[in-house]
Design a protein around this motif. Sequence first.
Motif, PDB file in Angstrom:
ATOM      1  N   LYS A  97      -0.004  -0.080   0.355  1.00 32.72           N
ATOM      2  CA  LYS A  97      -0.902   1.027   0.051  1.00 32.72           C
ATOM      3  C   LYS A  97      -2.094   0.513  -0.746  1.00 32.72           C
ATOM      4  O   LYS A  97      -2.035  -0.535  -1.384  1.00 32.72           O
ATOM      5  CB  LYS A  97      -0.131   2.072  -0.746  1.00 32.72           C
ATOM      6  CG  LYS A  97      -0.681   3.483  -0.667  1.00 32.72           C
ATOM      7  CD  LYS A  97       0.308   4.453  -1.285  1.00 32.72           C
ATOM      8  CE  LYS A  97      -0.176   5.887  -1.188  1.00 32.72           C
ATOM      9  NZ  LYS A  97       0.818   6.826  -1.744  1.00 32.72           N
ATOM     10  N   LEU A  98      -3.194   1.236  -0.730  1.00 31.04           N
ATOM     11  CA  LEU A  98      -4.421   0.776  -1.366  1.00 31.04           C
ATOM     12  C   LEU A  98      -4.311   0.719  -2.883  1.00 31.04           C
ATOM     13  O   LEU A  98      -3.890   1.684  -3.530  1.00 31.04           O
ATOM     14  CB  LEU A  98      -5.580   1.711  -1.013  1.00 31.04           C
ATOM     15  CG  LEU A  98      -5.998   1.802   0.450  1.00 31.04           C
ATOM     16  CD1 LEU A  98      -7.144   2.788   0.580  1.00 31.04           C
ATOM     17  CD2 LEU A  98      -6.395   0.441   0.984  1.00 31.04           C
ATOM     18  N   ILE A  99      -4.744  -0.385  -3.472  1.00 24.58           N
ATOM     19  CA  ILE A  99      -4.757  -0.508  -4.921  1.00 24.58           C
ATOM     20  C   ILE A  99      -5.701   0.523  -5.533  1.00 24.58           C
ATOM     21  O   ILE A  99      -5.430   1.051  -6.626  1.00 24.58           O
ATOM     22  CB  ILE A  99      -5.172  -1.941  -5.351  1.00 24.58           C
ATOM     23  CG1 ILE A  99      -4.978  -2.126  -6.863  1.00 24.58           C
ATOM     24  CG2 ILE A  99      -6.604  -2.260  -4.948  1.00 24.58           C
ATOM     25  CD1 ILE A  99      -3.552  -2.083  -7.321  1.00 24.58           C
ATOM     26  N   ARG A 100      -6.769   0.866  -4.836  1.00 32.59           N
ATOM     27  CA  ARG A 100      -7.728   1.839  -5.373  1.00 32.59           C
ATOM     28  C   ARG A 100      -7.095   3.225  -5.508  1.00 32.59           C
ATOM     29  O   ARG A 100      -7.522   4.033  -6.329  1.00 32.59           O
ATOM     30  CB  ARG A 100      -8.981   1.911  -4.483  1.00 32.59           C
ATOM     31  CG  ARG A 100      -8.718   2.404  -3.081  1.00 32.59           C
ATOM     32  CD  ARG A 100      -9.860   2.095  -2.123  1.00 32.59           C
ATOM     33  NE  ARG A 100     -11.046   2.889  -2.386  1.00 32.59           N
ATOM     34  CZ  ARG A 100     -12.190   2.771  -1.713  1.00 32.59           C
ATOM     35  NH1 ARG A 100     -12.306   1.854  -0.752  1.00 32.59           N
ATOM     36  NH2 ARG A 100     -13.211   3.533  -1.995  1.00 32.59           N
ATOM     37  N   GLU A 101      -6.052   3.502  -4.730  1.00 32.65           N
ATOM     38  CA  GLU A 101      -5.332   4.764  -4.856  1.00 32.65           C
ATOM     39  C   GLU A 101      -4.123   4.622  -5.778  1.00 32.65           C
ATOM     40  O   GLU A 101      -3.870   5.469  -6.635  1.00 32.65           O
ATOM     41  CB  GLU A 101      -4.871   5.265  -3.486  1.00 32.65           C
ATOM     42  CG  GLU A 101      -4.057   6.545  -3.563  1.00 32.65           C
ATOM     43  CD  GLU A 101      -3.621   7.074  -2.203  1.00 32.65           C
ATOM     44  OE1 GLU A 101      -2.994   8.143  -2.172  1.00 32.65           O
ATOM     45  OE2 GLU A 101      -3.920   6.424  -1.187  1.00 32.65           O
ATOM     46  N   VAL A 102      -3.377   3.555  -5.600  1.00 33.20           N
ATOM     47  CA  VAL A 102      -2.129   3.385  -6.339  1.00 33.20           C
ATOM     48  C   VAL A 102      -2.379   3.231  -7.832  1.00 33.20           C
ATOM     49  O   VAL A 102      -1.599   3.712  -8.653  1.00 33.20           O
ATOM     50  CB  VAL A 102      -1.342   2.182  -5.793  1.00 33.20           C
ATOM     51  CG1 VAL A 102      -0.110   1.897  -6.639  1.00 33.20           C
ATOM     52  CG2 VAL A 102      -0.928   2.446  -4.345  1.00 33.20           C
TER      53      VAL A 102
END
Length: 493
Positions: A97-102
């Motif tokens: 999953k995206l680090i920018r979201e997580v």
Amino acid sequence: MQEREFRLFVGGEWIEPEGGRRFECVSPVDGSTWAMAPYASVQQIDLAVRLAREAFEVGEWSRALPSRRAELMRKLGSLIEQNVDELARIQVQENGKLIREVHGQTLALAKYCYYYAGLAETLHGDCIPLSMPDMLNYTVRVPVGVVAAITPWNSPLSLLMWKMAPALAAGNAMVVKPSEFTPISTLMLAELVEQAGFPPGVFNVVTGGADTGGALVDHQGINKIAFTGSTAVGKKIAEKAGSRLIRTTLELGGKSANIVFDDVNLEEAANGVLAGIFAAAGQTCLAGSRALVHKDVYDEFAKILVEKTERISIGDPQVMATEMGTVACRPQYNKVLAYIDIAREEGAKLLTGGKKPSFASEASLFVEPTIFGNVSNQMRIAQEEVFGPVLCLIPFESTDEAIQIANDTRFGLAAGVWTRDVKKAHKVASRLNAGTVWVNTYRKTNYASPFGGIKESGLGRENGPDTMKEYTEVKSIWVNYGEPIKDPFNPRA
């Protein structure tokens, strides 16, 4: 990355799995093995439940002062804030999953701790006025006991915290079984629970496969099961829980509709629709996997969607500029590709995507963001949960038809409405059979707002103040402060 071997967290101790049994944690980005997770035996699962019971009863965790539980919850929140970067990185390592979201989701875990710390200190019953003289009746809320939490791989820590924060704040003990695809982040959170000073046995983590979860569900020492996952597994859990009359909270599948009317700014609505399906590579139960579009703007909207989709940056999820990462695990990757083939066979029109990106290695689990047009709501691709980056476009003519199509599914988790007409927005929202409806936005959740589904999307609610009721029982207490009982066979005398 050098492989690290992890241990189980049981009764406040880090213990080796029996026989040293472990399983590989594999990166969905490049297929490499980066950690070895412990595989709990049936005996170790039994030990975890027994020690949780001991912590709950003998250790008096259930009777700890609310201020003490709140204090520990706040300590845990502070530790999460201090370790947010590593917790986020590990989750991305696990599921792509995206680090920018997580990163934002992980930071929010601390807010859940603080919120439920407050609720721990304000959990109260009622004083009930009775139509009887000289009788005081009041209620108190008491914890249910030992909670089994079984969590999925798509948002391992967020969906754990939805269960963990209210359960612990209410005074329960827990045994957690995370997905076999994302076990490490939960074990790392257990390290912070230990540092925060929670009594031994209050929080336990057992990792392994489906048999591990099955053994936990079957254990007679469990008082409540909180599960997030597939509807098929949720039904089996409900059946077993029903046979023992224990509580369940089930957050299950979805096939949510995003309804786009012809009066909206199409660019803005397109951004919302894409965020609802592709931001997490479609791997959320609330994904807006069906876009219902008014026929007068269908062609233009489809064109905008395709153009925006083909500009999505796919790649390393640890890089902030990346806009879509991988599918989390090989079985899910194969399932997504199989549904893409099914859609083609059913006659849906592939507008973009539909395959592995050209840059991706064989070992990686990347799938292009995929859009199918002219989908009939009777197609399997429109009725069955894909849980991947696949969007169905379905045209409609009238508001009534849009509502009928949106509700024509066995699921009822979420829905979206895109319109500038305030009356229409409220009217449509009131008629949609979904636990959550967003208007001119999508995929928003918060610790203060309840979330859950109807129909085959689940039972109960998570988040919000009422969630404390899901983890407590009501005890009614009667006090006679008048004349003593004179006639034992007539309690009114």
